[in-house]
Design an enzyme around this catalytic site. Structure first.
Site, PDB file in Angstrom:
ATOM      1  N   ASP A   4       0.857  -1.174   0.000  1.00 59.93           N
ATOM      2  CA  ASP A   4       0.000   0.000   0.000  1.00 59.93           C
ATOM      3  C   ASP A   4       0.907   1.242   0.000  1.00 59.93           C
ATOM      4  OD1 ASP A   4      -2.368   1.558   0.289  1.00 59.93           O
ATOM      5  OD2 ASP A   4      -2.005   1.669   2.444  1.00 59.93           O
ATOM      6  N   ASP A   6      -0.242   5.076   1.056  1.00 57.84           N
ATOM      7  CA  ASP A   6      -0.467   6.011   2.159  1.00 57.84           C
ATOM      8  C   ASP A   6      -0.436   5.277   3.497  1.00 57.84           C
ATOM      9  OD1 ASP A   6      -0.895   8.530   0.762  1.00 57.84           O
ATOM     10  OD2 ASP A   6      -2.664   7.552  -0.074  1.00 57.84           O
TER      11      ASP A   6
END
Length: 216
Positions: A4, A6
């Site tokens: 991922d 953020d």
């Protein structure tokens, strides 16, 4: 390895909260409720959840304008640069609910390399917590999903990784471990991924580098 962005590679939590707080104020919504529904999701999906009477596409433009105000407020997470530079090319991907252009700009400012495989919110019909994004990343890497390691910080992302059949490591950068049910392991910092990757690679999973001790 499927990462991922953020909260995992970019420290975006403060900017993220400012953007959604400002949007909630504009629309007369409770900021705490709104922010609690944002992590790991596409902005349009959050709008549908918290304000179903609003047009998600139009509100995305409002959110984009608020995001542009943040400028350089997306530094790399501690340990992100050495982690990405140590991963074997072609064996890792980023999988985010964000959009391509902002991620490219932030990675360039942060001095982070981009992988060959990049999956964005606009690349799938159903975003996290649906497994489609992680399934697509595994397919493009040519690695079975059940041999992939996902690194996530949000409940929606963990749910997506598990639904795709991946092993999921949760980074407790934006949520407490108790708020991230279902992960296979929990680490507070990227630097602590090393020991977990060593054991996972030895068990046949694809963590980005077949030489486990140098994976991070």
């Amino acid at each position: 390895m499927l990462l991922d962005v953020d909260g995992v590679l970019l420290d975006s939590a403060s900017a993220h909260q400012r953007i959604w707080n400002a949007w909630a104020d504009l629309r007369g919504l409770d900021a705490g409720t709104v922010c609690g529904r944002t992590f790991g999701q596409r902005p349009e999906d959050t709008v549908r959840d918290v304000a179903p009477d609003l047009d998600p596409a139009a509100e995305r433009e409002v959110l984009n304008a608020l995001m542009r105000r943040e400028g350089d407020a997306f530094p790399p997470m501690e340990g992100a640069r050495p982690l990405l530079r140590a991963l074997r090319p072609g064996a890792w991907a980023i999988v985010t609910s964000g959009s391509r252009l902002p991620v490219h700009e932030r990675f360039e400012r942060a001095g982070l390399p981009l992988p060959e495989v990049q999956i964005y919110g606009e690349d799938v019909l159903y975003a996290k917590p649906h497994p489609a994004a992680y399934q697509l990343a595994a397919t493009r890497l040519g690695i079975a999903a059940d041999r992939c390691v996902v690194v996530e910080d949000a409940p929606a992302g963990i749910a997506a990784g598990k639904a795709a059949g991946c092993t999921v490591i949760a980074i407790t950068s934006t949520h407490k471990a108790t708020q991230l049910p279902g992960a296979d392991a929990y680490v507070p910092f990227l630097a602590e991924l090393r020991d977990h990757l060593a054991s996972l690679v030895s068990s046949g999973l694809s963590a980005g580098d077949t030489s486990a001790p140098s994976a991070c």
